[in-house]
Design a protein around this motif. Structure first.
Motif, PDB file in Angstrom:
ATOM      1  N   ASP A   1      40.805  35.607  59.484  1.00  0.00           N
ATOM      2  CA  ASP A   1      41.865  35.309  58.513  1.00  0.00           C
ATOM      3  C   ASP A   1      42.548  36.557  57.976  1.00  0.00           C
ATOM      4  O   ASP A   1      43.678  36.490  57.478  1.00  0.00           O
ATOM      5  CB  ASP A   1      41.287  34.548  57.319  1.00  0.00           C
ATOM      6  N   ASN A   2      41.884  37.698  58.040  1.00  0.00           N
ATOM      7  CA  ASN A   2      42.385  38.890  57.360  1.00  0.00           C
ATOM      8  C   ASN A   2      43.026  39.909  58.294  1.00  0.00           C
ATOM      9  O   ASN A   2      43.297  41.041  57.893  1.00  0.00           O
ATOM     10  CB  ASN A   2      41.233  39.541  56.592  1.00  0.00           C
TER      11      ASN A   2
ATOM     12  N   ASN B   1      34.676  37.035  44.827  1.00  0.00           N
ATOM     13  CA  ASN B   1      34.560  35.855  43.973  1.00  0.00           C
ATOM     14  C   ASN B   1      33.118  35.500  43.631  1.00  0.00           C
ATOM     15  O   ASN B   1      32.883  34.660  42.768  1.00  0.00           O
ATOM     16  CB  ASN B   1      35.238  34.646  44.638  1.00  0.00           C
TER      17      ASN B   1
ATOM     18  N   HIS C   1      41.913  43.371  45.202  1.00  0.00           N
ATOM     19  CA  HIS C   1      41.059  42.256  45.596  1.00  0.00           C
ATOM     20  C   HIS C   1      39.725  42.362  44.855  1.00  0.00           C
ATOM     21  O   HIS C   1      39.241  43.473  44.593  1.00  0.00           O
ATOM     22  CB  HIS C   1      40.760  42.279  47.102  1.00  0.00           C
TER      23      HIS C   1
ATOM     24  N   LYS D   1      39.171  37.297  46.486  1.00  0.00           N
ATOM     25  CA  LYS D   1      40.421  36.866  45.877  1.00  0.00           C
ATOM     26  C   LYS D   1      41.434  38.002  45.888  1.00  0.00           C
ATOM     27  O   LYS D   1      41.148  39.104  45.434  1.00  0.00           O
ATOM     28  CB  LYS D   1      40.181  36.409  44.430  1.00  0.00           C
ATOM     29  N   GLU D   2      42.623  37.721  46.418  1.00  0.00           N
ATOM     30  CA  GLU D   2      43.739  38.654  46.349  1.00  0.00           C
ATOM     31  C   GLU D   2      44.441  38.443  45.010  1.00  0.00           C
ATOM     32  O   GLU D   2      44.980  37.361  44.741  1.00  0.00           O
ATOM     33  CB  GLU D   2      44.702  38.405  47.510  1.00  0.00           C
TER      34      GLU D   2
ATOM     35  N   GLU E   1      47.186  39.572  43.539  1.00  0.00           N
ATOM     36  CA  GLU E   1      48.629  39.383  43.452  1.00  0.00           C
ATOM     37  C   GLU E   1      49.035  37.939  43.731  1.00  0.00           C
ATOM     38  O   GLU E   1      49.863  37.361  43.022  1.00  0.00           O
ATOM     39  CB  GLU E   1      49.344  40.324  44.421  1.00  0.00           C
ATOM     40  N   SER E   2      48.442  37.345  44.766  1.00  0.00           N
ATOM     41  CA  SER E   2      48.823  35.981  45.154  1.00  0.00           C
ATOM     42  C   SER E   2      47.905  34.919  44.578  1.00  0.00           C
ATOM     43  O   SER E   2      48.267  33.736  44.520  1.00  0.00           O
ATOM     44  CB  SER E   2      48.829  35.864  46.682  1.00  0.00           C
ATOM     45  N   GLY E   3      46.688  35.322  44.165  1.00  0.00           N
ATOM     46  CA  GLY E   3      45.701  34.355  43.701  1.00  0.00           C
ATOM     47  C   GLY E   3      45.006  33.633  44.825  1.00  0.00           C
ATOM     48  O   GLY E   3      44.180  32.748  44.592  1.00  0.00           O
ATOM     49  N   ARG E   4      45.304  33.998  46.055  1.00  0.00           N
ATOM     50  CA  ARG E   4      44.730  33.338  47.222  1.00  0.00           C
ATOM     51  C   ARG E   4      43.321  33.843  47.489  1.00  0.00           C
ATOM     52  O   ARG E   4      43.017  35.021  47.304  1.00  0.00           O
ATOM     53  CB  ARG E   4      45.608  33.581  48.442  1.00  0.00           C
ATOM     54  N   CYS E   5      42.460  32.947  47.956  1.00  0.00           N
ATOM     55  CA  CYS E   5      41.080  33.311  48.307  1.00  0.00           C
ATOM     56  C   CYS E   5      40.932  33.369  49.825  1.00  0.00           C
ATOM     57  O   CYS E   5      41.351  32.452  50.538  1.00  0.00           O
ATOM     58  CB  CYS E   5      40.098  32.297  47.720  1.00  0.00           C
ATOM     59  N   PHE E   6      40.343  34.449  50.304  1.00  0.00           N
ATOM     60  CA  PHE E   6      40.096  34.635  51.736  1.00  0.00           C
ATOM     61  C   PHE E   6      38.591  34.645  51.984  1.00  0.00           C
ATOM     62  O   PHE E   6      37.826  35.184  51.180  1.00  0.00           O
ATOM     63  CB  PHE E   6      40.686  35.954  52.221  1.00  0.00           C
TER      64      PHE E   6
END
Length: 381
Positions: free
Chosen positions: A340-341, A310, A307, A275-276, A278-283
């Motif tokens: 993705d990263n 999770n 990060h 989980k990032e 700052e954005s709340g996005r999960c990679f």
């Protein structure tokens, strides 16, 4: 050919051998990837380890010349449920068995890898011996106890000399602690002029190359086994934009005053959720490490957590509060795993450009002119 795997807790697995004959001692770990066994085999971060693949069918698409992450495998053994001897894939050039024989690596198949993985998850990674010999169990236990795990993996896997991958854009010095080829590939794909230096390069050695940014690579083992690397990174923080990956992330943390510790069984595979903050996005990330940055040790430093994992909430990313420097515990270059990263390399290059714009370097000609002007004024007095 019979093969046996004996763990330090006394658990014995008996199966079929493939690859080379002989025996080796290493830390027994597991990787949860479904594909990518060639990249796993050739990842220098596995140096000194006996790698267990949890996916049951390994070898089915063979080995090719393009998917290596280093010039040779450094693992000490390979453990699979089923070894497919005859690959079926248009890219296959030779077999897994051929590769292991070529580099003297022992493989074992037809054992219960699920049971082995459960043992490692419950009790943690442990030392083991993998052999195709006929030694008595007592002899294997004695050899296992008398053979220490490696502590010099970084020196074993790092380049011994400086080399370059020329490009027309930013000059990046890649410090090779056991770097995967994927990191160099991602930098050159973006036009960077990459200079790769050995793990024992000093800060002064690196300054002479006039870099625009510093890339700290991945690598095997405990980051505390390379204190000279920590000192070099400490000198470079704040002087050049810096990006650390995996072991490089841990070295960045140590150089900034934080601490690292060993995980129970590590993170190894291509499906770890991160989980990032700052954005709340999960990679979904590719990972391969047995050590982590201790969360409590961040307090009082100039580091900020960016990060988290999770699954177990361990630290997966850091950035410096004052200087252009950040790091991630996972592998943005993938290989194997999701791509993705890859944006993190773009972020690194943008950081370099911002730093150069905000901190313009005076030309050598301007410095000489100022010196001559000062000497002239002094002479006139």
């Amino acid at each position: 050919m019979q093969a046996r795997l004996l763990l330090e807790d006394g658990t014995l697995f008996t199966g079929r051998g493939f690859g080379a004959e002989g025996g080796s001692v290493g830390e027994v770990v597991f990787n949860t990837g479904i594909t990518g066994y060639q990249e796993v085999l050739s990842d220098p971060s596995y140096c000194g380890q006996i790698v267990t693949m949890t996916f049951p069918l390994i070898g089915n698409y063979g080995i090719n010349r393009d998917d290596f992450e280093s010039i040779r495998p450094y693992i000490h053994g390979f453990v699979v449920r089923r070894h497919e001897e005859v690959p079926s894939n248009w890219r296959a050039q030779y077999t897994l068995d051929h590769l292991l024989k070529e580099y003297g690596i022992v493989g074992i198949s037809d054992i219960d890898t699920r049971m082995l993985t459960r043992i490692l998850r419950q009790h943690g990674t442990m030392k083991g011996i993998l052999t195709t010999g006929n030694e008595r169990i007592e002899e294997l236990q004695e050899r296992l106890g008398a053979t220490p795990l490696l502590r010099d993996q970084v020196a074993r896997t790092s380049t011994k000399s400086v080399f370059s991958a020329p490009g027309e854009k930013e000059r990046i010095v890649l410090i090779d602690y056991g770097a995967k080829s994927g990191i160099l590939r991602e930098l050159t794909k973006r036009g960077c002029d990459v200079v790769v230096v050995p793990q024992d390069a000093t800060a002064e050695d690196i300054r002479k190359l006039h870099p625009d940014g510093i890339q700290l690579s991945n690598g095997p083992g405990d980051p505390k086994d390379v204190p000279h690397a920590v000192e070099t990174v400490r000198e470079l923080i704040g002087e050049f934009p810096l990006f650390g990956i995996c072991l490089g992330h841990q070295l960045f943390a140590l150089a900034s005053g934080a601490d690292t510790g060993k995980l129970k069984f590590g993170h190894r595979g291509g499906n770890h959720p991160v989980k990032e903050l700052e954005s709340g996005r999960c990679f979904i990330t590719s990972q391969n490490h047995g050590y982590t940055v201790v969360e409590e040790s961040i307090i009082g430093t100039d580091l900020e957590v960016t990060h988290i994992n999770n699954n177990d909430k361990t630290i997966e990313g850091l950035k410096h509060k004052k200087y252009p420097a950040f790091s991630v515990q996972y592998h943005p270059e993938a290989a194997p795993g999701p791509y993705d990263n890859g944006y993190l390399f773009d972020r690194f290059i943008e950081m370099i450009r911002t730093h150069k714009r905000d901190n313009p370097v005076r030309s050598r000609q301007a410095e000489l002119s100022e010196t001559l002007r000062g000497e002239l004024q002094y002479a006139q007095k």
